[in-house]
Design a protein around this motif. Structure first.
Motif, PDB file in Angstrom:
ATOM      1  N   PRO A  51      21.115  -2.777  33.338  1.00 11.23           N
ATOM      2  CA  PRO A  51      20.627  -4.049  32.794  1.00 11.23           C
ATOM      3  C   PRO A  51      20.202  -3.905  31.333  1.00 11.23           C
ATOM      4  O   PRO A  51      19.544  -2.940  30.965  1.00 11.23           O
ATOM      5  CB  PRO A  51      19.439  -4.384  33.687  1.00 11.23           C
ATOM      6  N   ALA A  52      20.610  -4.893  30.535  1.00  9.97           N
ATOM      7  CA  ALA A  52      20.286  -4.838  29.111  1.00  9.97           C
ATOM      8  C   ALA A  52      20.551  -6.199  28.478  1.00  9.97           C
ATOM      9  O   ALA A  52      21.287  -7.032  29.017  1.00  9.97           O
ATOM     10  CB  ALA A  52      21.133  -3.767  28.413  1.00  9.97           C
ATOM     11  N   SER A  53      19.930  -6.392  27.323  1.00  2.00           N
ATOM     12  CA  SER A  53      20.206  -7.577  26.507  1.00  2.00           C
ATOM     13  C   SER A  53      21.123  -7.150  25.376  1.00  2.00           C
ATOM     14  O   SER A  53      20.897  -6.111  24.745  1.00  2.00           O
ATOM     15  CB  SER A  53      18.903  -8.163  25.945  1.00  2.00           C
ATOM     16  N   VAL A  54      22.173  -7.917  25.121  1.00  3.99           N
ATOM     17  CA  VAL A  54      23.131  -7.574  24.071  1.00  3.99           C
ATOM     18  C   VAL A  54      23.256  -8.746  23.100  1.00  3.99           C
ATOM     19  O   VAL A  54      23.096  -9.909  23.483  1.00  3.99           O
ATOM     20  CB  VAL A  54      24.515  -7.222  24.652  1.00  3.99           C
ATOM     21  N   THR A  55      23.527  -8.429  21.842  1.00 12.09           N
ATOM     22  CA  THR A  55      23.677  -9.464  20.824  1.00 12.09           C
ATOM     23  C   THR A  55      25.127  -9.901  20.722  1.00 12.09           C
ATOM     24  O   THR A  55      26.048  -9.102  20.897  1.00 12.09           O
ATOM     25  CB  THR A  55      23.198  -8.963  19.452  1.00 12.09           C
ATOM     26  N   LEU A  56      25.325 -11.168  20.431  1.00 10.31           N
ATOM     27  CA  LEU A  56      26.655 -11.741  20.255  1.00 10.31           C
ATOM     28  C   LEU A  56      26.770 -12.208  18.805  1.00 10.31           C
ATOM     29  O   LEU A  56      26.523 -13.359  18.476  1.00 10.31           O
ATOM     30  CB  LEU A  56      26.870 -12.899  21.232  1.00 10.31           C
ATOM     31  N   GLY A  57      27.130 -11.250  17.950  1.00  9.13           N
ATOM     32  CA  GLY A  57      27.203 -11.539  16.520  1.00  9.13           C
ATOM     33  C   GLY A  57      25.862 -11.999  15.992  1.00  9.13           C
ATOM     34  O   GLY A  57      24.806 -11.509  16.411  1.00  9.13           O
ATOM     35  N   PRO A  73      32.046  -5.679  19.793  1.00  4.22           N
ATOM     36  CA  PRO A  73      33.276  -6.222  19.199  1.00  4.22           C
ATOM     37  C   PRO A  73      34.053  -5.240  18.339  1.00  4.22           C
ATOM     38  O   PRO A  73      35.278  -5.215  18.392  1.00  4.22           O
ATOM     39  CB  PRO A  73      32.776  -7.425  18.388  1.00  4.22           C
ATOM     40  N   ALA A  74      33.372  -4.423  17.544  1.00  4.19           N
ATOM     41  CA  ALA A  74      34.093  -3.487  16.668  1.00  4.19           C
ATOM     42  C   ALA A  74      34.913  -2.510  17.490  1.00  4.19           C
ATOM     43  O   ALA A  74      36.055  -2.183  17.143  1.00  4.19           O
ATOM     44  CB  ALA A  74      33.111  -2.744  15.775  1.00  4.19           C
ATOM     45  N   GLY A  94      32.873  -9.447  21.838  1.00  2.99           N
ATOM     46  CA  GLY A  94      32.708  -8.301  22.710  1.00  2.99           C
ATOM     47  C   GLY A  94      33.352  -8.541  24.059  1.00  2.99           C
ATOM     48  O   GLY A  94      34.004  -9.570  24.299  1.00  2.99           O
ATOM     49  N   MET A  95      33.186  -7.592  24.956  1.00  2.23           N
ATOM     50  CA  MET A  95      33.733  -7.675  26.304  1.00  2.23           C
ATOM     51  C   MET A  95      32.717  -7.143  27.304  1.00  2.23           C
ATOM     52  O   MET A  95      31.929  -6.260  26.991  1.00  2.23           O
ATOM     53  CB  MET A  95      35.030  -6.860  26.414  1.00  2.23           C
TER      54      MET A  95
END
Length: 304
Positions: A51-57, A73-74, A94-95
């Motif tokens: 579990p984690a929080s991820v940034t979308l740009g 994304p990179a 990202g994916m």
């Protein structure tokens, strides 16, 4: 704007077409397969395991759960470029793929979710109250038939949309949209899969993701798209309610157009989307091969 979306979806189509070719499932790994595997092994420290929080740009953030991993994304873009040098995935966010931070086996190889941001401007949602679902479905079917013309010329299987899996649902409070269609090779119900497309509307455009799963596995997987969508939160100043009337750009199309034939004809959306998911559906049926196998790299346990 039409050219922007067309380029983006064509890039994803080319990448998925190559990644999900039958050779990757049945034959020895190609040089491209091996390059992608090495890429992810080398950059495993960049993969985020739930579990984690991820940034979308610079637009938003979302939460992934245990058993899910986020490919930034990179890194995803580098993988796409291995298969297609002409990939233009500047809007890729990202994916999300199955994955655990150890060498444990995940419970369900459900496939992959591709996230992207479409900077079409502020999308007005007024028409959500007057949707005619039959007309929307007819528009999608007409667009699919249009794309079949090219498939016939290339000797590829034609697709057909047999109905809604989830009729379009728009939450006016969260400004989020979800719908899913059932797609199959013409006359072949055993190839059926559910194609999900979701949108979280923001001030400057919308965050979308594509997700497909085989129809037979739908009961235990259908909540995945909705749950992921529900965790998306736009950053302050980028939220739908932050829109400034008279100042901000307004999208040329509304919600109905994003779902139905107007968007498909204007933006080339569904003709390409169905092509992407047709290949994707074959991946999901293969469970442990193809894209899932390539994008899922698990760390080795440090201790026995």
């Amino acid at each position: 704007m039409a050219s922007l979306l067309t380029r983006m979806f064509l890039s994803l189509y080319c990448a998925f077409f190559l990644i999900l070719s039958p050779a990757s499932a049945e034959q020895e790994k190609s040089p491209e397969d091996l390059k992608v595997e090495q890429l992810f092994k080398k950059n495993d420290h960049l993969i985020v395991y739930g579990p984690a929080s991820v940034t979308l740009g610079d637009q938003a953030h979302m939460t992934i759960q245990r058993g899910q991993s986020f490919i930034p994304p990179a890194l995803a873009r580098q993988a796409f470029e291995i298969f297609s040098k002409n990939s233009k995935t500047e809007n890729l966010m990202g994916m999300v793929v199955p994955g655990l931070p150890g060498d444990e086996k995940v419970e369900d190889e459900w496939g992959a979710v591709v996230l992207y941001f479409t900077p079409i401007g502020f999308v007005r949602d007024d028409d959500a109250k007057s949707w005619q679902l039959n007309k929307l479905l007819d528009s999608i079917r007409a667009s699919t038939e249009k794309s079949n013309e090219q498939k016939r010329a290339q000797g590829r299987p034609e697709q057909e949309v047999t109905g809604w899996v989830e009729p379009p649902h728009y939450d006016a409070h969260t400004h989020q949209l979800l719908w899913s269609i059932r797609v199959q090779d013409k006359g072949k119900p055993d190839t059926a899969y559910a194609a999900y497309n979701t949108a979280a509307l923001g001030r400057y455009g919308m965050l979308n993701f594509l997700f497909a799963t085989e129809a037979a596995k739908l009961p235990e997987r259908k909540d995945l798209a909705a749950k992921l969508l529900g965790t998306i939160q736009f950053n302050d100043g980028k939220r739908y309610q932050d829109y400034a009337e008279g100042t901000d750009k307004v999208a040329e199309v509304g919600l109905a157009a994003l779902i139905g034939g107007i968007a498909a004809k204007k933006l080339g959306l569904f003709a390409i989307l169905v092509g992407v998911l047709a290949k994707w559906g074959k991946l999901v049926a293969g469970a442990t091969v193809g894209l899932t196998a390539l994008l899922k790299f698990r760390k080795k346990k440090k201790n026995a």
